[in-house]
Structure formats: structure tokens, C-alpha cells
Design a protein around this motif. Structure first.
Motif, mmCIF file in Angstrom:
data_model
loop_
_atom_site.group_PDB
_atom_site.id
_atom_site.type_symbol
_atom_site.label_atom_id
_atom_site.label_comp_id
_atom_site.label_asym_id
_atom_site.label_seq_id
_atom_site.Cartn_x
_atom_site.Cartn_y
_atom_site.Cartn_z
ATOM 1 N N ALA A 228 85.491 20.153 -50.424
ATOM 2 C CA ALA A 228 85.874 18.874 -49.845
ATOM 3 C C ALA A 228 86.683 19.080 -48.572
ATOM 4 O O ALA A 228 87.608 19.874 -48.524
ATOM 5 C CB ALA A 228 86.676 18.069 -50.858
ATOM 6 N N ALA A 229 86.321 18.374 -47.543
ATOM 7 C CA ALA A 229 87.010 18.457 -46.257
ATOM 8 C C ALA A 229 86.673 17.201 -45.463
ATOM 9 O O ALA A 229 85.692 16.522 -45.772
ATOM 10 C CB ALA A 229 86.572 19.708 -45.503
ATOM 11 N N LEU B 5 63.146 19.229 -38.345
ATOM 12 C CA LEU B 5 63.712 17.993 -38.873
ATOM 13 C C LEU B 5 64.407 18.256 -40.214
ATOM 14 O O LEU B 5 63.799 18.786 -41.145
ATOM 15 C CB LEU B 5 62.609 16.943 -39.080
ATOM 16 N N PRO B 6 65.699 17.874 -40.344
ATOM 17 C CA PRO B 6 66.373 17.999 -41.641
ATOM 18 C C PRO B 6 65.728 17.049 -42.671
ATOM 19 O O PRO B 6 65.440 15.899 -42.353
ATOM 20 C CB PRO B 6 67.817 17.601 -41.337
ATOM 21 N N ILE B 7 65.538 17.581 -43.893
ATOM 22 C CA ILE B 7 64.907 16.795 -44.958
ATOM 23 C C ILE B 7 65.746 16.916 -46.212
ATOM 24 O O ILE B 7 66.185 18.010 -46.587
ATOM 25 C CB ILE B 7 63.472 17.282 -45.243
ATOM 26 N N VAL B 8 65.978 15.784 -46.882
ATOM 27 C CA VAL B 8 66.705 15.738 -48.138
ATOM 28 C C VAL B 8 65.771 15.177 -49.213
ATOM 29 O O VAL B 8 65.099 14.162 -48.980
ATOM 30 C CB VAL B 8 67.975 14.867 -48.025
ATOM 31 N N LEU B 9 65.742 15.840 -50.387
ATOM 32 C CA LEU B 9 64.923 15.361 -51.509
ATOM 33 C C LEU B 9 65.820 14.640 -52.509
ATOM 34 O O LEU B 9 66.758 15.232 -53.058
ATOM 35 C CB LEU B 9 64.214 16.535 -52.207
ATOM 36 N N ALA B 10 65.567 13.355 -52.726
ATOM 37 C CA ALA B 10 66.301 12.572 -53.731
ATOM 38 C C ALA B 10 65.503 12.560 -55.020
ATOM 39 O O ALA B 10 64.292 12.301 -55.012
ATOM 40 C CB ALA B 10 66.522 11.151 -53.224
ATOM 41 N N THR B 11 66.161 12.874 -56.148
ATOM 42 C CA THR B 11 65.423 12.978 -57.410
ATOM 43 C C THR B 11 66.266 12.506 -58.578
ATOM 44 O O THR B 11 67.491 12.658 -58.577
ATOM 45 C CB THR B 11 64.963 14.437 -57.657
ATOM 46 N N VAL C 238 77.185 10.835 -47.630
ATOM 47 C CA VAL C 238 77.928 11.437 -46.520
ATOM 48 C C VAL C 238 77.897 12.958 -46.617
ATOM 49 O O VAL C 238 77.643 13.674 -45.639
ATOM 50 C CB VAL C 238 79.387 10.913 -46.517
ATOM 51 N N GLU C 239 78.133 13.483 -47.857
ATOM 52 C CA GLU C 239 78.179 14.930 -48.044
ATOM 53 C C GLU C 239 76.819 15.578 -47.811
ATOM 54 O O GLU C 239 76.731 16.636 -47.171
ATOM 55 C CB GLU C 239 78.676 15.238 -49.457
ATOM 56 N N ILE C 240 75.749 14.984 -48.333
ATOM 57 C CA ILE C 240 74.427 15.601 -48.196
ATOM 58 C C ILE C 240 73.936 15.547 -46.755
ATOM 59 O O ILE C 240 73.262 16.457 -46.269
ATOM 60 C CB ILE C 240 73.416 14.939 -49.158
ATOM 61 N N ILE C 241 74.287 14.472 -46.033
ATOM 62 C CA ILE C 241 73.890 14.380 -44.622
ATOM 63 C C ILE C 241 74.618 15.447 -43.814
ATOM 64 O O ILE C 241 74.023 16.120 -42.957
ATOM 65 C CB ILE C 241 74.183 12.967 -44.075
ATOM 66 N N ALA C 242 75.914 15.617 -44.112
ATOM 67 C CA ALA C 242 76.678 16.633 -43.393
ATOM 68 C C ALA C 242 76.110 18.019 -43.643
ATOM 69 O O ALA C 242 76.013 18.844 -42.731
ATOM 70 C CB ALA C 242 78.139 16.571 -43.823
ATOM 71 N N LEU C 243 75.702 18.294 -44.905
ATOM 72 C CA LEU C 243 75.125 19.586 -45.251
ATOM 73 C C LEU C 243 73.790 19.796 -44.543
ATOM 74 O O LEU C 243 73.492 20.886 -44.044
ATOM 75 C CB LEU C 243 74.947 19.687 -46.769
ATOM 76 N N SER C 244 72.999 18.751 -44.457
ATOM 77 C CA SER C 244 71.657 18.858 -43.882
ATOM 78 C C SER C 244 71.689 19.038 -42.369
ATOM 79 O O SER C 244 70.771 19.660 -41.804
ATOM 80 C CB SER C 244 70.846 17.616 -44.222
ATOM 81 N N MET C 245 72.714 18.489 -41.700
ATOM 82 C CA MET C 245 72.753 18.512 -40.243
ATOM 83 C C MET C 245 73.405 19.763 -39.685
ATOM 84 O O MET C 245 73.546 19.889 -38.467
ATOM 85 C CB MET C 245 73.495 17.274 -39.730
ATOM 86 N N ALA D 88 61.651 24.240 -52.155
ATOM 87 C CA ALA D 88 62.652 24.665 -53.138
ATOM 88 C C ALA D 88 64.000 24.939 -52.485
ATOM 89 O O ALA D 88 65.036 24.955 -53.163
ATOM 90 C CB ALA D 88 62.162 25.913 -53.872
ATOM 91 N N GLN D 89 64.016 25.166 -51.150
ATOM 92 C CA GLN D 89 65.260 25.460 -50.442
ATOM 93 C C GLN D 89 65.911 24.224 -49.840
ATOM 94 O O GLN D 89 67.027 24.307 -49.306
ATOM 95 C CB GLN D 89 64.977 26.475 -49.324
ATOM 96 N N LEU D 90 65.239 23.081 -49.919
ATOM 97 C CA LEU D 90 65.789 21.865 -49.325
ATOM 98 C C LEU D 90 66.940 21.324 -50.145
ATOM 99 O O LEU D 90 66.943 21.433 -51.383
ATOM 100 C CB LEU D 90 64.693 20.795 -49.211
ATOM 101 N N PRO D 91 67.933 20.714 -49.498
ATOM 102 C CA PRO D 91 69.025 20.106 -50.256
ATOM 103 C C PRO D 91 68.536 18.933 -51.086
ATOM 104 O O PRO D 91 67.626 18.207 -50.676
ATOM 105 C CB PRO D 91 70.010 19.656 -49.170
ATOM 106 N N ARG D 92 69.121 18.794 -52.275
ATOM 107 C CA ARG D 92 68.717 17.720 -53.180
ATOM 108 C C ARG D 92 69.849 16.721 -53.353
ATOM 109 O O ARG D 92 71.024 17.092 -53.401
ATOM 110 C CB ARG D 92 68.334 18.287 -54.546
ATOM 111 N N LEU D 93 69.449 15.476 -53.481
ATOM 112 C CA LEU D 93 70.392 14.380 -53.700
ATOM 113 C C LEU D 93 70.117 13.796 -55.079
ATOM 114 O O LEU D 93 69.159 13.037 -55.268
ATOM 115 C CB LEU D 93 70.214 13.309 -52.625
ATOM 116 N N PRO D 94 70.922 14.171 -56.106
ATOM 117 C CA PRO D 94 70.661 13.670 -57.461
ATOM 118 C C PRO D 94 70.921 12.169 -57.557
ATOM 119 O O PRO D 94 71.885 11.655 -56.990
ATOM 120 C CB PRO D 94 71.648 14.461 -58.330
#
Length: 639
Positions: free
Chosen positions: A518-519, A599-605, A631-638, A616-622
Motif C-alpha cells: 500500500a502506498a 496495450l495494458p490488459i486486465v482480466l476480471a473474473t 485504482v490498485e490494478i490500474i496502477a499495476l497495469s500502467m 496467464a501473465q496478465l493481472p487479474r481483477l477478482p
């Protein structure tokens, strides 16, 4: 010639005619020295000699050479003189040299003064009867050899009272008794004491006597005291007049077949249980996924409303209450996903003693003051590969169950030990090293029926409204998702032991954190493409993003999303649902990566899915997720 002499001559003539008319018997006279003095038609028929050929010959010529050498002809005459009659059977020789089996009677003829005049000899051809007897004897001998040669069946006879009268090799092999040990004994010796007390041996003979046959399958006892499962057939044997002569008994050892059948039935039950659990797991996973979509919508909208309402405490309380209710739904879906083995796991190296020590306070609160907690951990216990939060939750679930099983108090022992599973040493675990983490209580325990259903989803013994029935099923699904095994051992009134077999962490294993520590997070305004086939989730996600200041472009399918790229739509980030018809989120991500490699891609599941390749390496949004999660997943993806 006087009338008396004429009458005597006529009578003698009639007698000679009568004797000569008999063709089934050889009737002839021999003098005291054995010389033939008369010959009838029967003698001619089956000995082959004409009267002129045989009169004056010694009767020993009808005997075989061996019998003549042994002196049998003279011995027969001596017996007739000494005992007044000779009778016997033996082989005789015809004129053509062939043998026939004959029954012979020799009577001495004595005059009134006691002088021996000769002998009357009657011979009957019994060759057909002899051959039939020999055939029967041979058949009986072959049958006896056949029965004795059978080793897979115990075949023996019983007297009408049930005593063993013979014993074959199969009986000796199966039951262990030698013939001299068992012949004459009552067959009830093979029955168990319980069956003898119930009168089963007598019942078997009674049924066979009444109906002609008795058949059953039950346990029998060998000489060494061991038991075997026997298939038994008892047939009553009766004489021509219907008199009961005894019983024929055939016994086969079917223990191996019975055990194989039991093993097959257990395998079928296990397969049926596995198929049932798989079907329920798929159903639970699907329900949880759809429920997570609804919770995403509810929580997202509640979050936006909370930011925009005033300070009315009543409205704030209503919103907080609604949020708590939704969070309960999140907890329920997590349990369902755990059972279905579709939860998102963040596996890392976990030190079990430290983990247990860290939740000791929670465990004591869960168990209450009346239950003592003991631990037993070996030194230098290897860490396991697990999700810390889920493993803590599993232990808390097990502790809750232990508490409910000990309403009057007791003790709980948490222990761990090293285990190694060899390649062929276990049917349910892959070969490797494991730590068996166990929790044992001193509670009521479970009967076999309850134990068999304990891990089934929604099964509970706590009564309506007192449990979801997902605690143990969640533990089961979570441990198996890790590649381990959950084993329950319990007996009524003897407590319960729950074993968690967890794979040992490999060298250099570290925690897999989905989000950075967290930051303060600063994210520029972006043009975000949101793809979801559920319009409610699509709207809720869009509103949360817009509330953060982002520009949102939405699409309800992968095809629609690709069309936006074809039209040149400016996109900085794509958030796509995984489970969509026709084109999944992973497939869409592959297609977009070709068009926009950077392009950054986030998988919501709504649940964990196995992915291959770069997806398999893409960030996931549970799901369900909050605005902070976005906010956190967007920051990680960018980055």
C-alpha cells in the motif's frame, strides 16, 4: 418191458428233451474223473462245441490256460464233493478261443448207496453283465479320480446324519483337513460358532432333504481357525426306493471374488462420488461466478452512493447495513469457489508453526475457555506452499467444527509431521514431499454415514440456520487446489482428526503478491475500454471508473470490442471479463495483443481459471471488486 419201465423211460426222455430245450444255460454231466458225458443245446450255443466233438473230453478244456495251471478245475470238483456244491464265476474259453464270463454251479450226483456217479454242471454266460459291471466300475473309478483331481472345489459326501464320509483334494486344500482327520466328523465343524448356535447346519440338511437341494453363501471356518466366504451346494442322494442315502456337498472358496466385488463397488462408489462432487463443483462455481457479478454491481453502486449522500445518519446506516449484507454474500461465494477449486490463490512459502502461533488468539476465541489447545510440531519443519489467508481460514473452520463437537469442553491438538509419497505408494496424491497438518479433537465423533457425507457441500448437522454446510467442503476444495489432500478420520464417541496434506514449498519459493504494498497511488486520467457481457456489471464498472475521472468506452462482447479498435478508438487500458460467450476474455486479449502489442490488459473474473500463454501473465481483477481495487490494478497495469 413192464409198464413201470415204460413210464420211467418216457419220463427220462421228457427230462432229456426239457434239458436239451434250454438254450440260455449249458447243462451237462461229467463223470467222477471230469469227463463230459452229456451235452445240451445251451452248452452248444455259447461254448460252440457239437455234442460229438465234446463227449468224452475233460471239462477243464473250458478253463483258461492260467486257471488250468492253477488247478482250478479239480479244485471245483473237490469243493463240490466236500461241501455238496460248488458255485463261482470266472472266465471260460469257447471253441473258437474267445473268452466269456460264466456263472458255474457243480452239484455231485450220489447214488442211494453213497457212491459218486458224477457231477451235474450248469453254466450261464454272464459276459454282458460282466462287461456292464466293468464299464460301471471303470466309470466310477474315473469319476472318483475326477473328483479327487478337482482342487478348486471341496467335493465330499455326508451321511444322512451329516457326517463326512469321503474327502477330495479340493476339500483338503480349501479347508485344511487331511482325510483321516475329518472323515467321520460332523460337517458342522466347518461352520462359525454363531451359525452353529443358530442351527444353520441342521437347517441346510433339512432344506436339502425336503426340496432336494440347498444353496447359500456364508462364512466358513478352516482348520487353522481362519474364515473364508463359501458358496455351498448340498444335494440330497436317494436310492431307487426313495430312501435317503446321504448328501453330496460342494463348497467353493469365493473370498477373493467377494473382495474383488467389494473393491469394484467401492471404486464405483468413489467414482460416483467424484462425479457428483465434480458436478456440484461446476454448479457451485457457476453460481458463484454469477453471484459475484451481482455483488460487483451491488457493492460498486453502494460505494458510489456512499460518496454522494449527505450526512443523514439513517441513510448512512442503511447503506452500511446493505454493504455488510453484500460482504456476507462475498464470503459465501468465496466458500463456494473454494469448494469448486476456483478461488484465486496467492501461494507462498508458509511456516506452519508461525502461522498457528499467529492465529492462536483467534483459535482461542473460536474454541472458548472450556477447550484446551495443544500443539506438536517437529523441529526444522519445512515450509509448505499455500495461501496464508485461506490456510488460516481452513484452520478456523476446523476449530469451529471441533468446538461444536465438544459442548462440554475438551481439547484440540494441532500437529504436523513430514510425509513422503512414493510414485506407487498412494492412489490420490502425486509423488513428492508433504506436510500433514492435523487437528484432533476429543469430541463426539461421527458415525460412518455422517463421515461419508461430511465433506459434501451444504451438508451440516448443526440444524437449519446454524451453518452453511460449506466449511469442510471449502477446506477440501482449497487443499486439493493446492495439490494436496484433505482426509477426515472419525469414530462415534472417539473424536475426529482432520488431516491437511500440503505440498512442501520448493527452494527459493516466495510469496506471489497480486498487488504492491500500500502506498499513495496517483493514476493519470485514462481512456479505459470495459468489456463485459453482463450489462449491470458493465454499467457499475463504468460508473466506478468515471467517478475516478477516467473516460470509459464500453463493449458487451469481444467482437464489439475489436470493432472499436478497427474504428481507431483511442484506448489506454482494457478491462475485460473472462467468462463471455463466443469469445472469452483470454481470446479477446490474444486478439488485442496482435493489434496493440503494448496495450495494458486486465482480466476480471469471478473465479480462478487456468490460462496458457501470455494471458496467464496478465493481472487479474477478482470479482467482486471495489473502487480501491480498480485504482490498485490500474496502477499495476500502467507500470
Amino acid at each position: 418191458m413192464s409198464d413201470n419201465n415204460k413210464s420211467a423211460a418216457i419220463e427220462e426222455m421228457r427230462f432229456r428233451l426239457l434239458i436239451d430245450a434250454v438254450v440260455d444255460y449249458a447243462i451237462y454231466m461229467i463223470d467222477p474223473d471230469g469227463i463230459i458225458t452229456s451235452w445240451n443245446s445251451g452248452a452248444k450255443r455259447f461254448k460252440g462245441y457239437e455234442e460229438a466233438e465234446i463227449l468224452g473230453q475233460h471239462f477243464s478244456r473250458f478253463y483258461t490256460a492260467d486257471d488250468r495251471a492253477a488247478g482250478l478245475p479239480q479244485r471245483a470238483l473237490d469243493t463240490a464233493i466236500r461241501e455238496g456244491r460248488f458255485e463261482g464265476e470266472g472266465w471260460r474259453v469257447r471253441k473258437d478261443g474267445t473268452n466269456f464270463w460264466s456263472h458255474v454251479v457243480i452239484d455231485p450226483i450220489i447214488d442211494p448207496n453213497g457212491k459218486l456217479l458224477g457231477f451235474a454242471k450248469i453254466t450261464r454266460d454272464l459276459t454282458d453283465r460282466k462287461m456292464a459291471e466293468e464299464t460301471l466300475k471303470q466309470s466310477e473309478q474315473q469319476f472318483r479320480l475326477l473328483v479327487q483331481g478337482v482342487t478348486d472345489y471341496a467335493i465330499y459326501m455326508l451321511s444322512p446324519e451329516g457326517r463326512v464320509s469321503n474327502w477330495n483334494q479340493g476339500a483338503q486344500r480349501i479347508k485344511g483337513y487331511l482325510p483321516e482327520e475329518i472323515i467321520g466328523q460332523h460337517f458342522s465343524i466347518f461352520y462359525t460358532p454363531e451359525d452353529r448356535e443358530r442351527g444353520e447346519p441342521q437347517r441346510a440338511l433339512a432344506i436339502a432333504t425336503e426340496t432336494g437341494r440347498f444353496e447359500s453363501r456364508s462364512w466358513r471356518v478352516r482348520k487353522d481357525g481362519t474364515q473364508f466366504l463359501a458358496h455351498v451346494v448340498v444335494d440330497a442322494i436317494r436310492g431307487e426306493t426313495g430312501t435317503l442315502l446321504g448328501f453330496a456337498k460342494i463348497t467353493r472358496d469365493v473370498t477373493e471374488a467377494h473382495q474383488a466385488q467389494q473393491s469394484l463397488e467401492k471404486t464405483r462408489e468413489a467414482l460416483a462420488q467424484a462425479q457428483k462432487m465434480q458436478a456440484i463443483g461446476q454448479l457451485s462455481g457457476g453460481i458463484a461466478h454469477d453471484f459475484n457479478n451481482l455483488l460487483t454491481v451491488i457493492l460498486g453502486n453502494l460505494e458510489i452512493v456512499q460518496k454522494r449522500i449527505g450526512d443523514d445518519p439513517k441513510i448512512i446506516r442503511l447503506l452500511e447495513n446493505a454493504t455488510q449484507g453484500a460482504l456476507r454474500g462475498v464470503s459465501l461465494t468465496q466458500r463456494m469457489l473454494a469448494f469448486a477449486r476456483r478461488q484465486e490463490l496467492k501461494t507462498e512459502s508458509v511456516d506452519i508453526p508461525q502461522l498457528v502461533q499467529g492465529i492462536t488468539g483467534l483459535l482461542r476465541s473460536s474454541l472458548g475457555p472450556g477447550i484446551r489447545i495443544d500443539t506438536d510440531f517437529p523441529e526444522d519443519l519445512e515450509p509448505v506452499l499455500a495461501d496464508v489467508n485461506q490456510l488460516e481460514l481452513a484452520l478456523l473452520n476446523l476449530a469451529t467444527n471441533a468446538r461444536d463437537a465438544m459442548p462440554e469442553g475438551g481439547s484440540v491438538t494441532i500437529a504436523a509431521q513430514r510425509e513422503v509419497v512414493l510414485e506407487l505408494g498412494h492412489t490420490e496424491l502425486a509423488a513428492g514431499r508433504y506436510i500433514c497438518l492435523s487437528m484432533t479433537d476429543t469430541g463426539d465423533g461421527m458415525d460412518a454415514q455422517t463421515l461419508a457425507s461430511a465433506r459434501d457441500p451444504f451438508f451440516t448437522t448443526k440444524g437449519v440456520g446454524k451453518g452453511t454446510g460449506l466449511g469442510l467442503s471449502m477446506v477440501h476444495g482449497f487443499i486439493e487446489q493446492l495439490g494436496g489432500r484433505f482426509i477426515l478420520k472419525s469414530e462415534k464417541a472417539n473424536g475426529t482428526t482432520a488431516e491437511l496434506w500440503i505440498p512442501v514449498a520448493g527452494e527459493g519459493t516466495t510469496a506471489k503478491a497480486l498487488f504492491p504494498p500500500a502506498a499513495p497511488i496517483v493514476v493519470p486520467r485514462l481512456s479505459v475500454l470495459v468489456v463485459d457481457d453482463d450489462s449491470l456489471v458493465l454499467t457499475s464498472t463504468s460508473l466506478l471508473l468515471e467517478d475516478l475521472g477516467h473516460r470509459v468506452v464500453s463493449a458487451t462482447s469481444g467482437t464489439e470490442a475489436l470493432a472499436l479498435f478497427d474504428r481507431g478508438e483511442v484506448i489506454d487500458l482494457m478491462i475485460t471479463d473472462m467468462a463471455m460467450p463466443h469469445m472469452s476474455g483470454a481470446q479477446l486479449a490474444h486478439a488485442v495483443r496482435v493489434l496493440k502489442p503494448d496495450l495494458p490488459i486486465v482480466l476480471a473474473t469471478g473465479y480462478a481459471e487456468r490460462l496458457e500463454g501470455f494471458a496467464a501473465q496478465l493481472p487479474r481483477l477478482p470479482k467482486p471488486f471495489t473502487q480501491l481495487n480498480l485504482v490498485e490494478i490500474i496502477a499495476l497495469s500502467m507500470k
